[in-house]
Design an enzyme around this catalytic site. Sequence first.
Site, PDB file in Angstrom:
ATOM      1  N   HIS A  15       0.814  -1.217   0.000  1.00 56.18           N
ATOM      2  CA  HIS A  15       0.000   0.000   0.000  1.00 56.18           C
ATOM      3  C   HIS A  15       0.849   1.270   0.000  1.00 56.18           C
ATOM      4  CE1 HIS A  15       0.598   0.989   4.333  1.00 56.18           C
ATOM      5  NE2 HIS A  15       0.614  -0.314   4.521  1.00 56.18           N
ATOM      6  N   CYS A  41       2.750  -4.912   6.934  1.00 54.89           N
ATOM      7  CA  CYS A  41       2.443  -4.732   5.515  1.00 54.89           C
ATOM      8  C   CYS A  41       3.594  -4.034   4.803  1.00 54.89           C
ATOM      9  CB  CYS A  41       1.152  -3.950   5.337  1.00 54.89           C
ATOM     10  SG  CYS A  41      -0.327  -4.913   5.726  1.00 54.89           S
TER      11      CYS A  41
END
Length: 542
Positions: free
Chosen positions: A434, A453
């Site tokens: 992301h 992440c």
Amino acid sequence: MTLSYTRPMRLLGLFASLSFALLLLVAGLVATPAKAEITAFKQAVAEAASKDKAVAAFYRSRGFEPIWTGNSSEDAKRRKAFIAAAGNAAAHALPTERYTPEMIKSILGSAKTQRALGRAEVEMSRLFAQFAQDLSRGVVVPSSIDEGIVREVKRYSSTSILESFAKSSPAAFIKSLAPDTPEYVMLMKQKLVLEKKLASGGWGPTVPGKKLEPGQSNANVVALRNRLMTMGYLKRTSSKTFDANLQKAVQQFQIDHGLLPDGVAGAGTLKEINTPVEQRLKSVMVAMERERWLNGMERGKRHVWVNLTDFHARIIDDGKVTFKTRSVVGRNTHDRRTPEFSDIMEHMVINPTWNVPRSIATKEYLPMLQQNPNAVSHLRLIDSSGRIVSREGADFTQYNARNFPFDIKQPPSRGNALGLVKFMFPNRHNIYLHDTPEKHLFQREARSFSHGCIRLRDPFDFAYTLLAPQVSNPQAYFKERLDTGRETVVELDVHVPVHLVYRTAVAVPKGKMNYRRDVYGRDAKIFAAMSKAGVELRAVQS
């Protein structure tokens, strides 16, 4: 009358022998007395193989006929091929003592009777199945090493290994076991280079001092010069000054080791320069093992490759890097390290909502809310009915990690923790790639700051590259959806495999081997497990 204990046991033993004889008879293996010697061999094979279901299944399927100990030319070729391969096991960083040529010859040479030959036959198959498994799929099981290595390795069964081997050219089959990737071939070559360097004394004396800069001239500069010459970064020179040539050599070394290429030999650079040959050799050997874990996996004509130690994400098309960007990975704490696995990217989400993971909600945000109900006001509390919860008059001190009843969400915005786009490959680890508003972190040399992440420095360009095969103008297509400010899911017409890997030694086709720091300490654990299995560092004379 009381029966003795020994008589029933003898009866059971006789019953077992008769049952086994009946099995062989049904199988057509005890047809006539003339086949007595053959029967003794096959009975020994069946008995020995019964200890291993997979090996037993293989021999049952072929009527207990040999593949190693027979007089055929094919059996001879198999013996010869296995002995040669076992002699080369060390080149593949395998536990050589498991299957030495001497061991194989001893097994075969010591069998003097038909029954002994039958036992030798099965032992050869067990040994070969272990060798084939080690060479094709790795010596150790990834999940047994570290909780963050969640990669699943598809291992062959001994049955399938032996069946395929029996039907194939022996030498060709063995050659096909090892990974055929350019990476593995180059790692093997580098392993030999380092083994020879180890035998010749390594890279020489380490470089003293804490920092060396262009323009300096002293004994430490000479030590730096000598070590870089030995490493192949600098042509032979007698200069005692930190001149332009030495600075260029330092910069290239820094590039190859993931360091800021400023040409100054600071503490971090000197630590890498002073890393001994043995440690680099361990990195290469572990990288070979990791490459075996991926052997046989279809990586994808197009795929995303994220090397956690390298802090970069790449898009690979037909074996070539077509896009590369810096990344941030999980912080080096037990609950934040990014795991290693492969999955399939299915879609991207433009203007994403951040659904705060419960672990973050209860560990980080609940304590803040307990101190101040209006803390983290950019986040919304959602009840079980999906309604936004008012914080006015709320008493969060009544909740703990177990009974906290709300979900926490951050609506789409430029300040959203996920930035303006996320790339989804749904997985049980809740890991994805992301955007991020914290752009300053990409300037750091080592970038392990996230909750797990993968954050991307250039997420828009990453998106354009993914969209290029399915829309004529990726930038305009992306911007149109971005400008709505609404959360929008964009499916990828062709799903893209994603591989989160961890390599501290990386081969470069036209350049020197690249090395990275063992940021999570996983490679050290892997090498320890390989050593326990019998893999050894070795020095090889030129």
